[in-house]
Design a protein around this motif. Structure first.
Motif, PDB file in Angstrom:
ATOM      1  N   ALA A  69      39.718 -15.478  76.722  1.00 55.33           N
ATOM      2  CA  ALA A  69      37.214 -16.477  76.090  1.00 55.33           C
ATOM      3  C   ALA A  69      36.394 -16.082  75.638  1.00 55.33           C
ATOM      4  N   VAL A  70      36.781 -14.264  75.997  1.00 50.00           N
ATOM      5  CA  VAL A  70      35.195 -13.564  75.658  1.00 50.00           C
ATOM      6  C   VAL A  70      35.167 -13.000  74.646  1.00 50.00           C
ATOM      7  N   ALA A  71      36.727 -12.943  73.784  1.00 52.42           N
ATOM      8  CA  ALA A  71      36.668 -12.964  72.618  1.00 52.42           C
ATOM      9  C   ALA A  71      36.525 -14.007  71.292  1.00 52.42           C
ATOM     10  N   ASN A  72      35.592 -15.278  71.880  1.00 52.55           N
ATOM     11  CA  ASN A  72      35.504 -16.235  71.249  1.00 52.55           C
ATOM     12  C   ASN A  72      33.971 -16.614  71.840  1.00 52.55           C
ATOM     13  N   ASP A  73      33.033 -15.715  71.767  1.00 50.94           N
ATOM     14  CA  ASP A  73      31.474 -15.930  72.387  1.00 50.94           C
ATOM     15  C   ASP A  73      31.376 -16.450  71.034  1.00 50.94           C
ATOM     16  N   GLY A  74      30.361 -17.371  71.227  1.00 50.02           N
ATOM     17  CA  GLY A  74      29.274 -18.515  70.284  1.00 50.02           C
ATOM     18  C   GLY A  74      29.790 -19.192  69.196  1.00 50.02           C
ATOM     19  N   ALA A  75      31.570 -19.100  70.019  1.00 48.59           N
ATOM     20  CA  ALA A  75      32.314 -20.112  69.133  1.00 48.59           C
ATOM     21  C   ALA A  75      32.279 -21.933  69.118  1.00 48.59           C
ATOM     22  N   GLU A  76      32.575 -22.338  68.097  1.00 51.91           N
ATOM     23  CA  GLU A  76      32.736 -23.623  68.252  1.00 51.91           C
ATOM     24  C   GLU A  76      34.328 -24.506  67.909  1.00 51.91           C
ATOM     25  N   VAL A  77      34.536 -24.725  69.467  1.00 55.01           N
ATOM     26  CA  VAL A  77      35.516 -25.300  70.203  1.00 55.01           C
ATOM     27  C   VAL A  77      35.296 -26.999  69.944  1.00 55.01           C
ATOM     28  N   GLN A  78      36.262 -27.544  68.105  1.00 56.55           N
ATOM     29  CA  GLN A  78      36.339 -29.110  68.082  1.00 56.55           C
ATOM     30  C   GLN A  78      37.887 -29.610  69.190  1.00 56.55           C
ATOM     31  N   THR A  79      37.775 -30.735  70.024  1.00 53.09           N
ATOM     32  CA  THR A  79      39.651 -30.937  70.308  1.00 53.09           C
ATOM     33  C   THR A  79      39.007 -32.079  70.106  1.00 53.09           C
ATOM     34  N   ALA A  80      40.431 -32.751  70.237  1.00 54.20           N
ATOM     35  CA  ALA A  80      40.923 -33.326  69.721  1.00 54.20           C
ATOM     36  C   ALA A  80      40.252 -34.783  69.931  1.00 54.20           C
ATOM     37  N   ALA A  81      39.580 -34.885  71.608  1.00 54.99           N
ATOM     38  CA  ALA A  81      38.888 -35.951  71.538  1.00 54.99           C
ATOM     39  C   ALA A  81      37.741 -35.763  70.993  1.00 54.99           C
ATOM     40  N   GLY A  82      37.394 -35.082  70.310  1.00 50.68           N
ATOM     41  CA  GLY A  82      35.255 -34.590  69.546  1.00 50.68           C
ATOM     42  C   GLY A  82      35.738 -35.072  68.469  1.00 50.68           C
ATOM     43  N   LEU A  83      37.213 -35.120  67.804  1.00 51.81           N
ATOM     44  CA  LEU A  83      36.980 -35.182  66.009  1.00 51.81           C
ATOM     45  C   LEU A  83      36.970 -37.135  65.983  1.00 51.81           C
ATOM     46  N   GLY A  84      36.927 -37.532  66.556  1.00 53.90           N
ATOM     47  CA  GLY A  84      36.057 -39.557  66.488  1.00 53.90           C
ATOM     48  C   GLY A  84      35.491 -39.871  68.382  1.00 53.90           C
ATOM     49  N   ASP A  85      35.858 -40.972  68.365  1.00 58.77           N
ATOM     50  CA  ASP A  85      35.611 -41.789  69.381  1.00 58.77           C
ATOM     51  C   ASP A  85      36.528 -42.801  69.393  1.00 58.77           C
ATOM     52  N   GLN A  86      35.683 -43.490  70.751  1.00 57.40           N
ATOM     53  CA  GLN A  86      37.021 -45.074  70.822  1.00 57.40           C
ATOM     54  C   GLN A  86      36.589 -46.409  69.189  1.00 57.40           C
ATOM     55  N   ASP A  87      35.534 -46.294  69.211  1.00 53.08           N
ATOM     56  CA  ASP A  87      35.288 -46.949  68.351  1.00 53.08           C
ATOM     57  C   ASP A  87      35.973 -46.776  66.960  1.00 53.08           C
ATOM     58  N   GLN A  88      35.561 -45.389  66.641  1.00 56.62           N
ATOM     59  CA  GLN A  88      35.669 -44.942  65.325  1.00 56.62           C
ATOM     60  C   GLN A  88      36.789 -44.005  65.465  1.00 56.62           C
ATOM     61  N   LEU A  89      37.878 -43.724  65.442  1.00 52.40           N
ATOM     62  CA  LEU A  89      39.012 -42.884  65.607  1.00 52.40           C
ATOM     63  C   LEU A  89      39.201 -41.860  64.347  1.00 52.40           C
ATOM     64  N   HIS A  90      39.352 -40.847  64.723  1.00 55.83           N
ATOM     65  CA  HIS A  90      39.359 -39.855  63.547  1.00 55.83           C
ATOM     66  C   HIS A  90      40.895 -40.531  62.725  1.00 55.83           C
ATOM     67  N   PRO A  91      41.274 -40.485  61.631  1.00 59.11           N
ATOM     68  CA  PRO A  91      41.640 -40.638  60.659  1.00 59.11           C
ATOM     69  C   PRO A  91      43.138 -40.590  60.771  1.00 59.11           C
ATOM     70  N   VAL A  92      42.906 -39.492  61.036  1.00 61.02           N
ATOM     71  CA  VAL A  92      44.523 -38.621  61.710  1.00 61.02           C
ATOM     72  C   VAL A  92      45.400 -39.315  63.284  1.00 61.02           C
ATOM     73  N   ALA A  93      43.872 -39.296  64.213  1.00 59.66           N
ATOM     74  CA  ALA A  93      44.540 -39.997  65.183  1.00 59.66           C
ATOM     75  C   ALA A  93      44.432 -41.581  65.323  1.00 59.66           C
ATOM     76  N   GLN A  94      44.015 -42.095  63.778  1.00 52.10           N
ATOM     77  CA  GLN A  94      44.266 -43.639  63.896  1.00 52.10           C
ATOM     78  C   GLN A  94      45.556 -43.689  62.867  1.00 52.10           C
ATOM     79  N   ALA A  95      46.050 -42.225  62.050  1.00 54.42           N
ATOM     80  CA  ALA A  95      47.429 -42.444  61.786  1.00 54.42           C
ATOM     81  C   ALA A  95      48.452 -42.480  62.480  1.00 54.42           C
ATOM     82  N   PHE A  96      48.149 -41.789  63.811  1.00 59.39           N
ATOM     83  CA  PHE A  96      48.998 -41.295  65.004  1.00 59.39           C
ATOM     84  C   PHE A  96      49.587 -42.756  65.429  1.00 59.39           C
ATOM     85  N   LEU A  97      48.446 -43.261  65.595  1.00 60.91           N
ATOM     86  CA  LEU A  97      48.497 -44.611  66.749  1.00 60.91           C
ATOM     87  C   LEU A  97      49.350 -45.369  65.692  1.00 60.91           C
TER      88      LEU A  97
END
Ligand code: FES
Ligand code: FES
Length: 171
Positions: A69-97
């Motif tokens: 964690a200390v090696a990533n101070d100041g970093a931006e993390v995007q998880t799969a949940a942050g890639l879209g939302d329930q109304d508008q899934l990210h195209p990759v998430a939509q394709a998995f579905l």
């Protein structure tokens, strides 16, 4: 309590800023899950072998169990949940579905982040181990997808549908 073995680490996770005082030995995965309650990245092996803990770290896919964690101070993390939302899934998430790219779903957040990062790598012209021509942008064949996603294991063996989903998202 302040100690030489603890450090303040600031991260932006899925658009929210956090600063936490953590043990220098903690991994980014444990910081996310245990300190911030962000349980989208999963702990499968904790050894960099399964890919279930994959996120986008400053825009590039990374296994969070393999980085402190200390090696990533100041970093931006995007998880799969942050890639879209329930109304508008990210195209990759939509394709998995649409292509049933999962069964139990445990590996899925990592698969989706890895696929998003991988498609960007292809777009940027990064060759893979199976690319015929190292200088030309690779055609996204199934073999290319399998090779580029080989760091993400799926115990349910949903691999054919994962490949189909990524092909769909790429198109
Ligand atoms: S938990 Fe990180 S690669 Fe398996
Ligand atoms: S969907 Fe179960 S491990 Fe991949």
């Amino acid at each position: 309590m302040k100690s030489a073995h603890f450090t303040d680490v600031s991260l932006r996770v899925d658009g929210t800023d956090h600063t936490v005082h953590v043990d220098n030995r903690i991994t980014l995965l444990d910081l996310l899950r245990e300190h911030l309650g962000v349980t989208v990245p999963k702990k499968g092996c904790d050894h960099g072998q399964c890919g279930s803990c994959t996120v986008l770290l400053d825009g590039r896919r990374a296994t969070t169990c393999l980085t402190f964690a200390v090696a990533n101070d100041g970093a931006e993390v995007q998880t799969a949940a942050g890639l879209g939302d329930q109304d508008q899934l990210h195209p990759v998430a939509q394709a998995f579905l649409e292509h049933d790219g999962f069964q139990c779903g445990y590996c899925t957040p990592g698969q989706i982040c890895s696929a998003v990062g991988m498609l960007d790598e292809v777009k940027a012209g990064s060759p893979s181990h199976v690319s015929d021509d190292l200088k030309d942008t690779a055609e996204l064949t199934d073999a290319e997808i399998r090779e580029r996603m080989s760091g993400n294991l799926c115990r349910c063996a949903a691999y054919p549908n994962i490949v189909d989903a990524i092909q769909k998202a790429a198109r």
